[in-house]
Design a protein around this motif. Structure first.
Motif, short mmCIF file in Angstrom:
data_model
loop_
_atom_site.label_atom_id
_atom_site.label_comp_id
_atom_site.label_asym_id
_atom_site.label_seq_id
_atom_site.Cartn_x
_atom_site.Cartn_y
_atom_site.Cartn_z
N THR A 1 25.91 35.15 48.85
CA THR A 1 24.84 34.59 48.02
C THR A 1 25.31 34.30 46.60
O THR A 1 24.62 33.60 45.86
N TYR A 2 26.46 34.82 46.23
CA TYR A 2 26.96 34.69 44.87
C TYR A 2 28.47 34.84 44.88
O TYR A 2 29.01 35.58 45.70
N MET A 3 29.14 34.13 43.99
CA MET A 3 30.59 34.24 43.88
C MET A 3 30.95 34.08 42.40
O MET A 3 30.43 33.18 41.73
N ASP A 4 31.83 34.96 41.91
CA ASP A 4 32.27 34.82 40.52
C ASP A 4 33.78 34.59 40.46
O ASP A 4 34.44 34.43 41.49
N SER A 5 34.32 34.57 39.26
CA SER A 5 35.74 34.26 39.09
C SER A 5 36.63 35.32 39.72
O SER A 5 37.74 35.01 40.17
N SER A 6 36.19 36.56 39.78
CA SER A 6 37.02 37.59 40.43
C SER A 6 37.14 37.31 41.92
O SER A 6 38.18 37.56 42.52
N ALA A 7 36.11 36.75 42.53
CA ALA A 7 36.18 36.38 43.95
C ALA A 7 37.18 35.25 44.15
O ALA A 7 37.94 35.25 45.13
N LEU A 8 37.22 34.31 43.23
CA LEU A 8 38.22 33.23 43.32
C LEU A 8 39.62 33.83 43.25
O LEU A 8 40.51 33.44 44.01
N MET B 1 25.74 43.81 49.73
CA MET B 1 27.08 43.26 49.68
C MET B 1 27.97 44.04 50.63
O MET B 1 27.96 45.26 50.64
N SER B 2 28.69 43.31 51.42
CA SER B 2 29.61 44.00 52.32
C SER B 2 30.71 43.05 52.78
O SER B 2 30.57 41.83 52.72
N VAL B 3 31.78 43.67 53.20
CA VAL B 3 32.93 42.95 53.74
C VAL B 3 33.18 43.51 55.13
O VAL B 3 33.38 44.72 55.29
N ASN B 4 33.14 42.65 56.13
CA ASN B 4 33.41 43.06 57.49
C ASN B 4 34.58 42.25 58.03
O ASN B 4 34.70 41.06 57.73
N LYS B 5 35.43 42.91 58.79
CA LYS B 5 36.56 42.18 59.37
C LYS B 5 36.59 42.39 60.87
O LYS B 5 36.13 43.40 61.39
N GLU B 6 37.13 41.39 61.53
CA GLU B 6 37.31 41.43 62.97
C GLU B 6 38.68 40.81 63.25
O GLU B 6 38.98 39.72 62.77
N VAL B 7 39.49 41.52 64.00
CA VAL B 7 40.85 41.07 64.29
C VAL B 7 40.94 40.71 65.76
O VAL B 7 40.47 41.45 66.62
N SER B 8 41.54 39.55 66.06
CA SER B 8 41.71 39.14 67.45
C SER B 8 42.64 40.12 68.16
O SER B 8 43.40 40.86 67.53
N LYS B 9 42.58 40.12 69.48
CA LYS B 9 43.39 41.05 70.27
C LYS B 9 44.88 40.90 70.01
O LYS B 9 45.61 41.89 69.99
N ARG C 1 40.40 43.59 49.63
CA ARG C 1 41.85 43.77 49.76
C ARG C 1 42.19 44.61 50.99
O ARG C 1 43.12 44.30 51.72
N ASP C 2 41.44 45.66 51.21
CA ASP C 2 41.67 46.52 52.37
C ASP C 2 41.50 45.75 53.68
O ASP C 2 42.16 46.06 54.67
N SER C 3 40.63 44.75 53.69
CA SER C 3 40.36 44.02 54.92
C SER C 3 41.57 43.25 55.42
O SER C 3 41.69 42.99 56.61
N TYR C 4 42.48 42.89 54.54
CA TYR C 4 43.68 42.18 55.00
C TYR C 4 44.96 42.98 54.82
O TYR C 4 45.91 42.79 55.55
N ARG C 5 44.99 43.91 53.90
CA ARG C 5 46.21 44.71 53.72
C ARG C 5 46.43 45.70 54.85
O ARG C 5 47.54 46.16 55.07
N GLN C 6 45.37 46.05 55.55
CA GLN C 6 45.50 46.99 56.66
C GLN C 6 45.98 46.31 57.93
O GLN C 6 46.23 46.97 58.92
N ILE C 7 46.09 45.00 57.90
CA ILE C 7 46.61 44.27 59.05
C ILE C 7 48.12 44.48 59.08
O ILE C 7 48.78 44.44 58.05
N SER C 8 48.65 44.66 60.27
CA SER C 8 50.10 44.86 60.37
C SER C 8 50.82 43.66 59.78
O SER C 8 50.27 42.58 59.67
N PHE D 1 29.78 38.24 46.28
CA PHE D 1 31.24 38.27 46.37
C PHE D 1 31.75 38.34 44.93
O PHE D 1 31.91 37.33 44.26
N ASP D 2 31.96 39.58 44.47
CA ASP D 2 32.37 39.78 43.09
C ASP D 2 33.29 41.00 42.99
O ASP D 2 33.72 41.54 44.01
N TYR D 3 33.57 41.43 41.79
CA TYR D 3 34.51 42.51 41.55
C TYR D 3 34.16 43.80 42.31
O TYR D 3 35.05 44.54 42.72
N LYS D 4 32.90 44.04 42.54
CA LYS D 4 32.47 45.28 43.20
C LYS D 4 32.99 45.40 44.63
O LYS D 4 33.08 46.50 45.16
N VAL D 5 33.35 44.29 45.26
CA VAL D 5 33.87 44.34 46.63
C VAL D 5 35.39 44.10 46.68
O VAL D 5 35.95 43.95 47.76
#
Length: 109
Positions: free
Chosen positions: A53-60, A1-9, A31-38, A22-26
């Motif tokens: 491969t999986y999604m639970d209610s916390s992911a929603l 499980m991982s979350v990777n982000k890429e921001v356009s120039k 949150r960090d993947s979008y909160r760190q965006i200016s 995609f569950d509570y563990k991530v």
């Protein structure tokens, strides 16, 4: 499980890729993947679920929080390439009414 982000120039497009479960563990990583965006206006957040491969209610809930964050700054959230199982979950939760969902195969919708 991982979350990777890429921001356009220009910082106007953020791609967030979720792989594995995609569950509570991530939740903090997600949150960090979008909160760190200016605090730019009109940012488009693309959440790629093609490798999820999986999604639970916390992911929603995490997607709803991202939607709220984006809307506060005039942005949008697009869900990209959900698998059939993930798409079924999104449909049961009526997320197609809240988000734009892009499919790998146009006939999948």
């Amino acid at each position: 499980m991982s979350v990777n982000k890429e921001v356009s120039k220009d910082g106007k497009k953020v791609n967030i890729n979720i792989s594995g479960r995609f569950d509570y563990k991530v939740s903090q990583e997600f949150r960090d993947s979008y909160r760190q965006i200016s605090e730019q206006e009109n940012v488009s957040y693309h959440v790629d679920l093609s490798d999820a491969t999986y999604m639970d209610s916390s992911a929603l809930g995490m997607l709803l929080l991202l939607r709220e964050h984006a809307k506060c700054h005039g942005g949008a959230v697009i869900i990209d390439h959900p698998s059939k199982n993930i798409d079924n979950i999104l449909k049961v939760a009526n997320f197609e009414q809240l988000f734009t969902i892009n499919y790998l195969d146009a006939s999948a919708a």
